[in-house]
Design an enzyme around this catalytic site. Structure first.
Site, PDB file in Angstrom:
ATOM      1  N   GLY A 157      -4.864   4.361  42.701  1.00  0.00           N
ATOM      2  CA  GLY A 157      -5.458   5.164  41.645  1.00  0.00           C
ATOM      3  C   GLY A 157      -6.108   6.402  42.223  1.00  0.00           C
ATOM      4  O   GLY A 157      -6.555   6.404  43.373  1.00  0.00           O
ATOM      5  N   GLN A 190     -11.600  13.463  42.467  1.00  0.00           N
ATOM      6  CA  GLN A 190     -11.489  13.150  43.887  1.00  0.00           C
ATOM      7  C   GLN A 190     -10.752  14.235  44.665  1.00  0.00           C
ATOM      8  O   GLN A 190     -10.861  14.298  45.888  1.00  0.00           O
ATOM      9  CB  GLN A 190     -10.776  11.813  44.089  1.00  0.00           C
ATOM     10  CG  GLN A 190     -11.592  10.621  43.621  1.00  0.00           C
ATOM     11  CD  GLN A 190     -10.789   9.350  43.761  1.00  0.00           C
ATOM     12  OE1 GLN A 190     -10.050   8.985  42.861  1.00  0.00           O
ATOM     13  NE2 GLN A 190     -10.926   8.706  44.900  1.00  0.00           N
ATOM     14  N   CYS A 199     -11.786   2.437  47.719  1.00  0.00           N
ATOM     15  CA  CYS A 199     -11.684   3.766  47.129  1.00  0.00           C
ATOM     16  C   CYS A 199     -11.196   4.762  48.182  1.00  0.00           C
ATOM     17  O   CYS A 199     -11.652   4.726  49.322  1.00  0.00           O
ATOM     18  CB  CYS A 199     -13.060   4.189  46.609  1.00  0.00           C
ATOM     19  SG  CYS A 199     -13.097   5.793  45.806  1.00  0.00           S
ATOM     20  N   LEU A 200     -10.282   5.628  47.775  1.00  0.00           N
ATOM     21  CA  LEU A 200      -9.785   6.655  48.693  1.00  0.00           C
ATOM     22  C   LEU A 200     -10.894   7.612  49.121  1.00  0.00           C
ATOM     23  O   LEU A 200     -10.805   8.236  50.181  1.00  0.00           O
ATOM     24  CB  LEU A 200      -8.627   7.426  48.058  1.00  0.00           C
ATOM     25  CG  LEU A 200      -7.376   6.595  47.774  1.00  0.00           C
ATOM     26  CD1 LEU A 200      -6.332   7.436  47.044  1.00  0.00           C
ATOM     27  CD2 LEU A 200      -6.812   5.995  49.037  1.00  0.00           C
ATOM     28  N   HIS A 247     -12.545   2.056  37.213  1.00  0.00           N
ATOM     29  CA  HIS A 247     -12.958   2.673  38.480  1.00  0.00           C
ATOM     30  C   HIS A 247     -12.688   4.183  38.455  1.00  0.00           C
ATOM     31  O   HIS A 247     -13.554   4.988  38.829  1.00  0.00           O
ATOM     32  CB  HIS A 247     -12.179   1.993  39.625  1.00  0.00           C
ATOM     33  CG  HIS A 247     -12.427   2.567  40.972  1.00  0.00           C
ATOM     34  ND1 HIS A 247     -13.140   1.911  41.945  1.00  0.00           N
ATOM     35  CD2 HIS A 247     -12.026   3.740  41.548  1.00  0.00           C
ATOM     36  CE1 HIS A 247     -13.182   2.650  43.046  1.00  0.00           C
ATOM     37  NE2 HIS A 247     -12.509   3.768  42.822  1.00  0.00           N
ATOM     38  N   GLU A 248     -11.501   4.561  37.982  1.00  0.00           N
ATOM     39  CA  GLU A 248     -11.138   5.993  37.965  1.00  0.00           C
ATOM     40  C   GLU A 248     -11.927   6.749  36.892  1.00  0.00           C
ATOM     41  O   GLU A 248     -12.317   7.900  37.106  1.00  0.00           O
ATOM     42  CB  GLU A 248      -9.638   6.174  37.784  1.00  0.00           C
ATOM     43  CG  GLU A 248      -8.779   5.553  38.873  1.00  0.00           C
ATOM     44  CD  GLU A 248      -9.139   5.947  40.292  1.00  0.00           C
ATOM     45  OE1 GLU A 248      -9.687   7.047  40.507  1.00  0.00           O
ATOM     46  OE2 GLU A 248      -8.884   5.137  41.203  1.00  0.00           O
ATOM     47  N   HIS A 271     -15.148   7.781  38.252  1.00  0.00           N
ATOM     48  CA  HIS A 271     -15.069   9.034  39.026  1.00  0.00           C
ATOM     49  C   HIS A 271     -15.224  10.245  38.103  1.00  0.00           C
ATOM     50  O   HIS A 271     -15.912  11.206  38.452  1.00  0.00           O
ATOM     51  CB  HIS A 271     -13.733   9.148  39.755  1.00  0.00           C
ATOM     52  CG  HIS A 271     -13.680   8.422  41.054  1.00  0.00           C
ATOM     53  ND1 HIS A 271     -14.473   8.737  42.132  1.00  0.00           N
ATOM     54  CD2 HIS A 271     -12.908   7.378  41.453  1.00  0.00           C
ATOM     55  CE1 HIS A 271     -14.202   7.932  43.137  1.00  0.00           C
ATOM     56  NE2 HIS A 271     -13.249   7.093  42.752  1.00  0.00           N
TER      57      HIS A 271
END
Length: 168
Positions: A46, A51, A92-93, A134-135, A138
């Site tokens: 994701g 991000q 997470c990235l 989660h996204e 962000h």
């Protein structure tokens, strides 16, 4: 297509609240392609526009094993359908190498625009539900480390700051 740089915690830009997408344009569709390429290369499942330092309400994800089912959500919102929650170990990235357990609603209803600007609504549970929430976090300037203790968050922050300094 292009690989985009991914912001890493504690970069303050990750705390920016994203603005709604006014219109789904070719520029937005190109950003989606670039975000998917970036997400797959990272590798991740994701990625929110926030991000990659684009503070618009757009996210991409693909939870398939073979990266064959990309999904796009523009201006996404969700509501829990039941009170049941589940804990998942989230990574997470933007917080590479760290995983923590986060409790979230398990079954949600998601509304968003698709790549043609058409409204869509779907139900999600399990990993898909976790990824969407989660996204969306962000897009609201929130990270999964906000759900853990201050002590754990500060340890992660210190380790990542040290890593960032060693790269410079």
């Amino acid at each position: 297509m292009a690989l985009l740089p991914i912001l890493e915690f504690p970069d303050p830009r990750l705390r920016t609240v994203a603005k709604p997408v006014a219109e789904v344009t070719d520029e937005i569709r190109q950003l989606v392609k670039d975000m998917l390429e970036t997400m797959y290369a990272a590798p991740g499942i994701g990625l929110a526009a926030s991000q990659v330092d684009r503070h618009i309400r757009l996210l991409v994800l693909d939870i398939s094993e073979d990266q064959s089912k990309p999904q796009v959500f523009i201006n996404p919102t969700f509501e829990p359908i039941s009170a049941e929650t589940k804990a998942y170990d989230e990574g997470c990235l933007s917080i590479p190498g760290f995983y923590e357990s986060v409790e979230r609603p398990d079954l949600i209803r998601v509304s968003a625009l698709d790549l043609q600007g058409q409204p869509q609504t779907t139900e999600a549970d399990g990993l898909l539900s976790v990824c969407i929430q989660h996204e969306i976090d962000h897009l609201d300037g929130k990270l999964f480390v906000d759900y853990i203790s201050t002590l754990k968050r500060n340890r992660i922050k210190a380790k990542l700051e040290k890593l960032h300094k060693s790269r410079d």
